[in-house]
Design a protein around this motif. Structure first.
Motif, mmCIF file in Angstrom:
data_model
loop_
_atom_site.group_PDB
_atom_site.id
_atom_site.type_symbol
_atom_site.label_atom_id
_atom_site.label_comp_id
_atom_site.label_asym_id
_atom_site.label_seq_id
_atom_site.Cartn_x
_atom_site.Cartn_y
_atom_site.Cartn_z
ATOM 1 N N ARG A 199 -10.161 3.861 79.390
ATOM 2 C CA ARG A 199 -11.292 3.911 80.338
ATOM 3 C C ARG A 199 -12.016 2.568 80.399
ATOM 4 O O ARG A 199 -12.474 2.135 81.460
ATOM 5 N N PHE A 200 -12.101 1.878 79.265
ATOM 6 C CA PHE A 200 -12.749 0.566 79.257
ATOM 7 C C PHE A 200 -11.980 -0.442 80.106
ATOM 8 O O PHE A 200 -12.575 -1.256 80.821
ATOM 9 N N SER A 201 -10.653 -0.361 80.056
ATOM 10 C CA SER A 201 -9.839 -1.254 80.879
ATOM 11 C C SER A 201 -10.050 -0.990 82.356
ATOM 12 O O SER A 201 -10.155 -1.908 83.172
ATOM 13 N N ILE A 202 -10.123 0.261 82.739
ATOM 14 C CA ILE A 202 -10.357 0.622 84.153
ATOM 15 C C ILE A 202 -11.744 0.151 84.589
ATOM 16 O O ILE A 202 -11.926 -0.367 85.703
ATOM 17 N N GLU A 203 -12.752 0.350 83.726
ATOM 18 C CA GLU A 203 -14.116 -0.073 84.076
ATOM 19 C C GLU A 203 -14.183 -1.580 84.260
ATOM 20 O O GLU A 203 -14.888 -2.083 85.142
ATOM 21 N N LYS A 204 -13.457 -2.357 83.447
ATOM 22 C CA LYS A 204 -13.449 -3.807 83.605
ATOM 23 C C LYS A 204 -12.831 -4.201 84.939
ATOM 24 O O LYS A 204 -13.316 -5.111 85.619
ATOM 25 N N GLN A 205 -11.783 -3.497 85.362
ATOM 26 C CA GLN A 205 -11.189 -3.799 86.658
ATOM 27 C C GLN A 205 -12.165 -3.479 87.792
ATOM 28 O O GLN A 205 -12.272 -4.250 88.755
ATOM 29 N N HIS A 209 -15.408 -3.452 87.581
ATOM 30 C CA HIS A 209 -16.482 -4.448 87.526
ATOM 31 C C HIS A 209 -16.029 -5.797 88.091
ATOM 32 O O HIS A 209 -16.826 -6.512 88.731
ATOM 33 N N ALA A 210 -14.769 -6.134 87.866
ATOM 34 C CA ALA A 210 -14.265 -7.438 88.339
ATOM 35 C C ALA A 210 -13.818 -7.408 89.777
ATOM 36 O O ALA A 210 -13.564 -8.473 90.364
ATOM 37 N N LEU A 211 -13.673 -6.244 90.388
ATOM 38 C CA LEU A 211 -13.177 -6.147 91.760
ATOM 39 C C LEU A 211 -14.039 -6.928 92.746
ATOM 40 O O LEU A 211 -13.501 -7.700 93.556
ATOM 41 N N PRO A 212 -15.402 -6.829 92.742
ATOM 42 C CA PRO A 212 -16.206 -7.654 93.677
ATOM 43 C C PRO A 212 -16.038 -9.146 93.413
ATOM 44 O O PRO A 212 -16.042 -9.945 94.352
ATOM 45 N N THR A 213 -15.878 -9.502 92.138
ATOM 46 C CA THR A 213 -15.698 -10.919 91.807
ATOM 47 C C THR A 213 -14.387 -11.448 92.368
ATOM 48 O O THR A 213 -14.326 -12.567 92.918
ATOM 49 N N ILE A 214 -13.323 -10.667 92.254
ATOM 50 C CA ILE A 214 -12.015 -11.071 92.790
ATOM 51 C C ILE A 214 -12.091 -11.232 94.286
ATOM 52 O O ILE A 214 -11.587 -12.206 94.874
ATOM 53 N N GLN A 215 -12.715 -10.275 94.963
ATOM 54 C CA GLN A 215 -12.826 -10.343 96.425
ATOM 55 C C GLN A 215 -13.670 -11.536 96.842
ATOM 56 O O GLN A 215 -13.343 -12.226 97.828
ATOM 57 N N ALA A 216 -14.751 -11.833 96.106
ATOM 58 C CA ALA A 216 -15.583 -12.998 96.434
ATOM 59 C C ALA A 216 -14.799 -14.289 96.232
ATOM 60 O O ALA A 216 -14.911 -15.228 97.030
ATOM 61 N N SER A 219 -7.373 -0.902 94.912
ATOM 62 C CA SER A 219 -8.552 -0.465 95.668
ATOM 63 C C SER A 219 -9.527 0.269 94.753
ATOM 64 O O SER A 219 -9.169 0.714 93.654
ATOM 65 N N VAL A 220 -10.735 0.426 95.229
ATOM 66 C CA VAL A 220 -11.772 1.130 94.463
ATOM 67 C C VAL A 220 -11.405 2.591 94.278
ATOM 68 O O VAL A 220 -11.616 3.197 93.216
ATOM 69 N N PHE A 221 -10.816 3.178 95.311
ATOM 70 C CA PHE A 221 -10.438 4.597 95.249
ATOM 71 C C PHE A 221 -9.417 4.833 94.145
ATOM 72 O O PHE A 221 -9.524 5.812 93.400
ATOM 73 N N GLU A 222 -8.427 3.936 94.063
ATOM 74 C CA GLU A 222 -7.396 4.102 93.044
ATOM 75 C C GLU A 222 -7.999 4.021 91.635
ATOM 76 O O GLU A 222 -7.642 4.808 90.749
ATOM 77 N N GLU A 277 -9.985 6.646 86.592
ATOM 78 C CA GLU A 277 -11.120 6.813 85.671
ATOM 79 C C GLU A 277 -11.501 8.289 85.523
ATOM 80 O O GLU A 277 -11.844 8.751 84.435
ATOM 81 N N LYS A 278 -11.425 9.039 86.622
ATOM 82 C CA LYS A 278 -11.734 10.479 86.553
ATOM 83 C C LYS A 278 -10.768 11.209 85.635
ATOM 84 O O LYS A 278 -11.165 12.087 84.857
ATOM 85 N N LYS A 279 -9.497 10.854 85.741
ATOM 86 C CA LYS A 279 -8.510 11.517 84.894
ATOM 87 C C LYS A 279 -8.795 11.236 83.410
ATOM 88 O O LYS A 279 -8.783 12.145 82.584
#
Length: 986
Positions: A233-239, A241-248, A766-769, A774-776
């Motif tokens: 779960r920590f690995s998913i949360e880091k991704q 969190h980093a998703l807006p940074t990657i897109q920027a 994507s955020v949805f994925e 994370e839900k699982k």
């Protein structure tokens, strides 16, 4: 209540003094420090309420044996006189009403409606020491003031409230641990927990140990699985969190590809240009202002040169103005001397009128009054007072002695009427003797037994008589001791009467025993007459009673002789007193021959006349000195006037007819005007020089700035300011994008290894994925944690049951202990509820009383404050929670009390105290006494306070003790009397 007159027999420094308060106006009592104002104030309080013995000792007079006085007051229109003497009547007040009746302390307290000394001082009396604390007064403080001055015994109320809070806090607090109820609840909870745990135990000890081991192994496996899921779960949360940074990062990288790699523009070009521009603009503005000032200064100097006076005339005028100070000083001294002479003449006339003696200044100066004369007159007064006191005491003793003699004569006559004749007593004795002699039925043995019985009875009666006599002596000694160490002096007079009574009782019993002994002796010698037993008993009782009467009669004869001796002694004392009074009359006539005007006055007032005459001599001497100084100052003023007239004629002859002050003012105005013109011309010359220098400096400052701006335009390869700004913005945009790109790379390096985040750039989830993954993981973790909780609860349960089995505590003991603790808790709760109800009732009573009076007090406070501040403030608002006293000005501006000046704060406090006093006076109409309460006020504020006091005095008597001369000036149109070093204005 209205105080009409105060007569002081002796109190502190005041001895045989009288103060009149009969007028309806405000009573101002003026005097310097140590003049006796506070002593007079304390005397009024002593007459109304009394004082503790220790405080009374501080005011014991040094020159008089009397301590106390009288207060003539008007109670609801009825006149009465309050008399209080220290250690006379135990310092209790005696009130003589207009109908001739005499009342006591209880009647006075009833008329004062329970008013005490402390309550009176808090409502109707205050001083300059009290003008503090209003700046920090809160809503509760104002309520406590109203409560404190309106309720009797409020200190006890505060003590009860504090004690209730302490008791409630010691019993229970919602979040406390130490209070008794909190401890009791904790103890009950612990007992109940132990009992429930014991009851739930059902499994055996071996089975519980086996389950414990299985559960511990299961928990270790589940916690390992949870740890793996947390990492996922920590690995998913880091991704995520980093998703807006990657897109920027992707967006910025795309923009950088569209811009040129290098732009020619100076470093920090925009900021440097703005700084140069900001420096240049004010310099140009100053340049325009300085050039305009230069022209204006030239015109001013030209106009001033046309109005200046000649130098010699200006110097003479300055010398003349030096004489102005001397002239004004002489004028002030003459005015002060004139006022002083007028006041001294008025004091002289007032004292003469009070003495009612036709005497002038010349006659007063010729009087010879020495210290021997004062001591002689004072001794005559003291001797007369002692003789009068002795005469009164002697009359009282004569009356008491006459009453005592009359009472003895009446008792003697009553005894004589009850006594039998002498021949009858002899007959009774003869019959008894004959019966004893001739009684054939009574043998010698019986007579001996009777005689032996009589001897035993005789010893018993003698012992009883001695005991009674000794008891009387002891009682008399105790009464005398109590009377000597306490204020009950009457016990000293009772003790001798107890001794006399015990003595006569002992004498009577001894006589009775002697007679009976004689009778028994005679009964054995004569036996020739026989009577019945009843007749013999009757005769014996008659003889015994008759002997008792004769013993009492002898005792009364002795008392009558003692009374006659005392009467002769009193006659001798009366003759001695008459001789002393004759000699005193000779001394009085001798003094009257030396000072004929004393024939019109009683000797008791001679010492007062002596002090008044000495004061008149002092006033006469001081007036002669002031008149000499007055004439010298007038000559100096005339010399200066002559010089001034000569100078005025040189500059402007039209002012010769004006007054001296006007001429001096004209000269001063002319010199001031010329000096001002000279100062202005010098000022403009300095300004002109400074302006020229400043203008040159502006030119030098502008030159390097303009060169620097041209250099920046060349560096940017542009010619105009507009193009320069556009190129600078483009350069800033390129630098900003590069900086953002570097920051994003640093963030990604912190979150992932370089290979990981570069892979995410090529394939970005994507955020949805990420949310689905994370839900699982979250669902798996929740299920595992729920399983852990379930297993831990089971494990804790088994551990507890095992511990209980090992400890083997008795369940019945816990139940019994629980019942006892519950009963103790119920008792504590009932006590707490009782205290809580008492406190709520107390607080409700306080709030009701405060709300009743605060609105009325604040309405009057606003009215008085508006009058004291000459309508500058129109309203006063009481303090509330979080807010101090607030006042509203005429223009609507509101200020809190800390924003006011000290004088205005004092006015506000005085208005509040006046309002409280007037409000409470609707129930208690007592005099309002102020002791130097306006010492910090200037003359204007003092005048306003005096006007307000005059209005209050129409409804309530007002007495002001002061050392301020301003108050005397305010009331100078009123008559006043000077007494020693104090002045009383009424």
């Amino acid at each position: 209540m209205i105080i009409q007159r105060a007569t002081i027999f002796g109190f502190g420094k005041w001895v045989n003094e009288t103060f009149d308060f009969s007028s309806r106006a405000v009573h101002y009592i003026y005097g310097e420090n140590e003049s006796g104002k506070s002593t007079l104030h304390t005397f009024i309080l002593f007459m109304l309420f009394g004082l503790p013995p220790k405080q009374c000792e501080l005011y014991r007079p040094k020159t008089s044996g009397q301590f106390g006085g009288r207060l003539h007051v008007s109670l609801h229109g009825d006149m009465c006189m309050i008399e209080r003497l220290y250690k006379g009547r135990h310092s209790e007040a005696v009130i003589y009403t207009s109908d001739g009746d005499e009342k006591g302390e209880v009647w006075l307290q009833d008329k004062l409606k329970g008013m005490t000394l402390a309550t009176y001082q808090s409502i109707y009396s205050f001083s300059a020491k009290d003008l503090m604390g209003i700046s920090d007064m809160q809503a509760d403080d104002l309520g406590e003031i109203i409560l404190g001055i309106g309720l009797t015994g409020v200190k006890n109320l505060y003590t009860v409230e504090k004690r209730l809070d302490q008791q409630l806090g010691s019993l229970f607090k919602p979040s406390g641990k130490n209070p008794l109820i909190n401890q009791q609840l904790t103890k009950l909870q612990e007992i109940q927990t132990k009992a429930n745990d014991w009851k739930r135990i059902e499994l055996t000890y071996q089975e519980k140990q086996k389950h414990i081991k299985e559960l511990e192994q299961s928990l270790r496996d589940i916690k390992h699985s949870i740890s793996d899921q947390y990492e996922e779960r920590f690995s998913i949360e880091k991704q995520r969190h980093a998703l807006p940074t990657i897109q920027a990062f992707q967006s910025i990288h795309k923009q950088l590809k569209q811009m040129p790699e290098r732009i020619c523009f100076p470093e920090a070009g925009i900021e440097r240009w703005e700084q140069l521009k900001e420096k240049l603009l004010p310099l140009k503005s100053k340049q325009a202002v300085l050039e305009a000032n230069q022209s204006r200064y030239h015109n001013k100097i030209k106009l001033l040169d046309e109005t200046l006076l000649p130098v010699d005339l200006n110097d003479d005028g300055k010398k003349m103005m030096e004489e102005m100070g001397r002239y004004e000083q002489f004028q002030d001294q003459i005015d002060n001397l004139s006022q002083s002479l007028q006041k001294q003449q008025q004091q002289f006339n007032t004292i003469c009128n009070d003495l009612q003696l036709p005497i002038n200044r010349e006659e007063v100066s010729k009087l010879e009054l020495s210290i021997f004369t004062e001591k002689n007159w004072k001794k005559i007064k003291e001797d007369l007072d002692q003789l009068d006191a002795k005469q009164l005491q002697l009359q009282l003793e004569k009356q008491q002695l006459a009453k005592h003699r009359q009472k003895l004569m009446e008792e003697k006559q009553a005894i004589q009427e009850r006594m039998a004749k002498e021949h009858q007593l002899k007959q009774w004795k003869a019959q008894l003797q004959q019966a004893q002699t001739s009684d054939s039925s009574l043998s010698m043995d019986q007579q001996k037994r009777n005689a032996a019985n009589w001897q035993q009875e005789k010893q018993r009666k003698q012992k009883q008589t001695r005991s009674f006599f000794l008891s009387g002596i002891i009682v008399a000694f105790v009464l005398a001791f109590v009377g000597s160490v306490t204020d009950y002096n009457k016990l000293l007079f009772v003790a001798p009467f107890v001794v006399v009574l015990a003595f006569f009782q002992w004498k009577m019993r001894a006589q009775s025993i002697k007679e009976m002994d004689r009778w028994f002796t005679a009964s054995t010698s004569e036996l020739d007459y026989s009577i019945t037993d009843d007749e013999r008993v009757r005769l014996e009782q008659s003889v015994a009673q008759e002997l008792q009467f004769r013993t009492k009669l002898d005792a009364m004869e002795e008392q009558l002789k003692s009374v006659d001796v005392k009467a002769l002694q009193q006659e001798e004392q009366q003759l001695q007193l008459s001789e002393q009074m004759r000699r005193m009359d000779e001394c009085i006539l001798a003094e009257q021959r030396i000072y004929p005007f004393l024939a019109q006055l009683a000797p008791q007032y001679w010492i007062d006349v002596f002090h008044s005459l000495k004061q008149l001599q002092f006033i006469h001497k001081r007036m002669e000195e002031d008149e000499t100084i007055y004439n010298k100052q007038a000559q100096h003023m005339q010399t200066i006037h002559t010089k001034l007239s000569a100078f005025i004629e040189r500059i402007n002859g039209e002012w010769l007819e004006q007054t001296v002050q006007t001429q001096f003012q004209y000269v001063e105005d002319s010199l001031t005007k010329n000096e001002a013109h000279l100062n202005q011309r010098s000022y403009y010359e300095n300004q002109l020089a400074e302006n020229e220098w400043a203008l040159q400096q502006i030119y030098e400052q502008m030159k390097p700035l303009e060169l620097e701006m041209n250099h920046l335009l060349k560096a940017a390869l542009v010619e105009s300011e507009e193009v320069y700004y556009e190129k600078g913005k483009q350069k800033q945009r390129l630098q900003s994008l590069k900086k953002q790109e570097e920051e994003l790379v640093a963030q990604l390096d912190f979150l992932f290894p370089k290979e990981k985040w570069q892979a995410l750039l090529h394939k970005t989830p994507s955020v949805f994925e990420l949310e689905q993954e994370e839900k699982k993981v979250h669902q798996i973790i929740t299920e595992l944690e729920a399983h852990v909780d379930e297993q831990q609860q089971k494990l804790a349960k088994f551990h507890t049951e095992v511990d209980i089995l090992e400890k083997k505590e008795d369940y019945s003991t816990l139940i019994h202990q629980k019942e006892m603790e519950q009963e103790a808790l119920h008792q504590q709760a009932r006590h707490w509820a009782t205290l809580k109800a008492a406190k709520e009732m107390l607080l409700q009573a306080k709030r009701s009383y405060q709300s009743k009076y605060i609105s009325k007090v604040m309405e009057k406070t606003s009215l008085y404050f508006r009058e004291l501040t000459a309508e500058n403030y129109r309203c006063v608002y009481p303090p509330t929670v979080g807010r101090l006293f607030t006042v509203e000005k005429e223009d609507g501006t509101r200020l809190n009390v800390k924003e006011l000046s000290q004088g205005t704060m004092d006015q506000l406090y005085i208005a509040l105290r006046f309002a409280v006093s007037v409000s409470m006076s609707e129930e208690h109409a007592l005099p309002f006494i102020l002791d130097d309460a306006f010492v910090h006020f200037d003359s204007v504020r003092t005048k306003r306070v005096a006007m307000l006091l005059e209005r209050i005095a129409q409804e309530q008597q007002v007495i002001v003790f002061t050392c301020k001369q301003d108050l005397i000036e305010v009331a100078k149109k009123r008559s006043f009397v000077q007494m020693l070093n104090s002045i009383r204005i009424h």
